[in-house]
Design a protein around this motif. Structure first.
Motif, PDB file in Angstrom:
ATOM      1  N   THR A 127      -8.335  13.651   4.341  1.00 25.30           N
ATOM      2  CA  THR A 127      -7.266  12.968   5.059  1.00 25.30           C
ATOM      3  C   THR A 127      -5.941  13.343   4.435  1.00 25.30           C
ATOM      4  O   THR A 127      -5.809  13.375   3.216  1.00 25.30           O
ATOM      5  N   ASP A 128      -4.962  13.642   5.279  1.00 26.76           N
ATOM      6  CA  ASP A 128      -3.598  13.887   4.823  1.00 26.76           C
ATOM      7  C   ASP A 128      -2.752  12.682   5.189  1.00 26.76           C
ATOM      8  O   ASP A 128      -2.936  12.081   6.252  1.00 26.76           O
ATOM      9  N   PHE A 129      -1.826  12.331   4.319  1.00 21.03           N
ATOM     10  CA  PHE A 129      -0.914  11.210   4.546  1.00 21.03           C
ATOM     11  C   PHE A 129       0.475  11.794   4.740  1.00 21.03           C
ATOM     12  O   PHE A 129       1.083  12.294   3.795  1.00 21.03           O
ATOM     13  N   PHE A 187      -6.991   2.512   5.457  1.00 22.15           N
ATOM     14  CA  PHE A 187      -5.542   2.670   5.497  1.00 22.15           C
ATOM     15  C   PHE A 187      -4.879   1.404   5.912  1.00 22.15           C
ATOM     16  O   PHE A 187      -5.427   0.481   6.343  1.00 22.15           O
ATOM     17  N   THR A 237      -0.480   3.884   7.992  1.00 26.41           N
ATOM     18  CA  THR A 237      -1.110   3.402   6.764  1.00 26.41           C
ATOM     19  C   THR A 237      -0.526   2.078   6.305  1.00 26.41           C
ATOM     20  O   THR A 237      -1.111   1.405   5.456  1.00 26.41           O
ATOM     21  N   ALA A 290      -2.037   8.549   8.586  1.00 28.87           N
ATOM     22  CA  ALA A 290      -3.211   9.210   8.028  1.00 28.87           C
ATOM     23  C   ALA A 290      -3.776  10.116   9.110  1.00 28.87           C
ATOM     24  O   ALA A 290      -4.066   9.668  10.218  1.00 28.87           O
ATOM     25  N   LYS A 310       0.400  -1.546  10.845  1.00 30.89           N
ATOM     26  CA  LYS A 310      -0.635  -0.859  10.086  1.00 30.89           C
ATOM     27  C   LYS A 310      -1.895  -0.724  10.949  1.00 30.89           C
ATOM     28  O   LYS A 310      -2.353  -1.688  11.552  1.00 30.89           O
ATOM     29  N   THR A 327       4.148   6.124   7.427  1.00 29.71           N
ATOM     30  CA  THR A 327       3.224   7.192   7.050  1.00 29.71           C
ATOM     31  C   THR A 327       2.000   7.092   7.930  1.00 29.71           C
ATOM     32  O   THR A 327       1.510   5.991   8.198  1.00 29.71           O
TER      33      THR A 327
END
Length: 160
Positions: free
Chosen positions: A45-47, A160, A11, A31, A66, A29
């Motif tokens: 979506t989980d981060f 992200f 992200t 995504a 990123k 992190t």
């Protein structure tokens, strides 16, 4: 057993620091998509925060950015601390045993590892890109060549 395997995209750019004992530690992190919700037909979506140590941390910082796609294998760790107001805070994160570099947001940038390369804390591997010749792709061998032109997506359009 405490084992987790995740595939996702960074992200933001990884952050590399060194401990007082000169051990490299990198935080980033990823995504990770959740399956569709049957009621709303929306994908979640989980981060997930990831922590990587030593040579592997330096490889992550040097070769990922990123939007890069990675596969992470490791364990979940929950730790706690007291914040400035004296309240107890809990942090859940994945401590990575290995990070596989699956691709990058922009595969032509020259700074990412070739797809499928693995960085592992138990077997750090030096990478020398000078000896690798770029591989050309034959248009006839592309099974998606008949589907039209390339789609250009800017960084602002990515979630992200």
């Amino acid at each position: 057993m405490n084992k987790v395997v995740l595939i996702g995209r960074l992200t933001r750019d990884p952050e590399l620091r060194y401990t007082s004992g000169n051990a490299a530690v990198c935080n980033f992190t990823i995504a990770v998509d959740r399956p569709f919700n049957s009621n709303t037909q929306e994908r979640g979506t989980d981060f997930i925060p990831i922590v990587v140590w030593n040579k592997q941390a330096e490889n992550v910082k040097n070769y990922l950015a990123k939007g890069s796609q990675v596969a992470v294998e490791g364990r979940i760790q929950v730790r706690n601390y007291d914040d400035n107001n004296g309240q107890k805070r809990y942090v859940t994160e994945v401590i990575a045993n290995s990070v596989e570099f699956m691709g990058s947001k922009n595969s032509n940038n020259g700074s990412s590892m070739p797809s499928g390369e693995t960085s592992s804390s138990s077997e750090p591997t030096p990478y020398d890109f000078k000896d690798e010749a770029p591989q050309s792709t034959d248009v006839d061998s592309n099974p998606f060549a008949d589907f039209g032109q390339n789609i250009e997506i800017s960084d602002d359009e990515l979630p992200f």
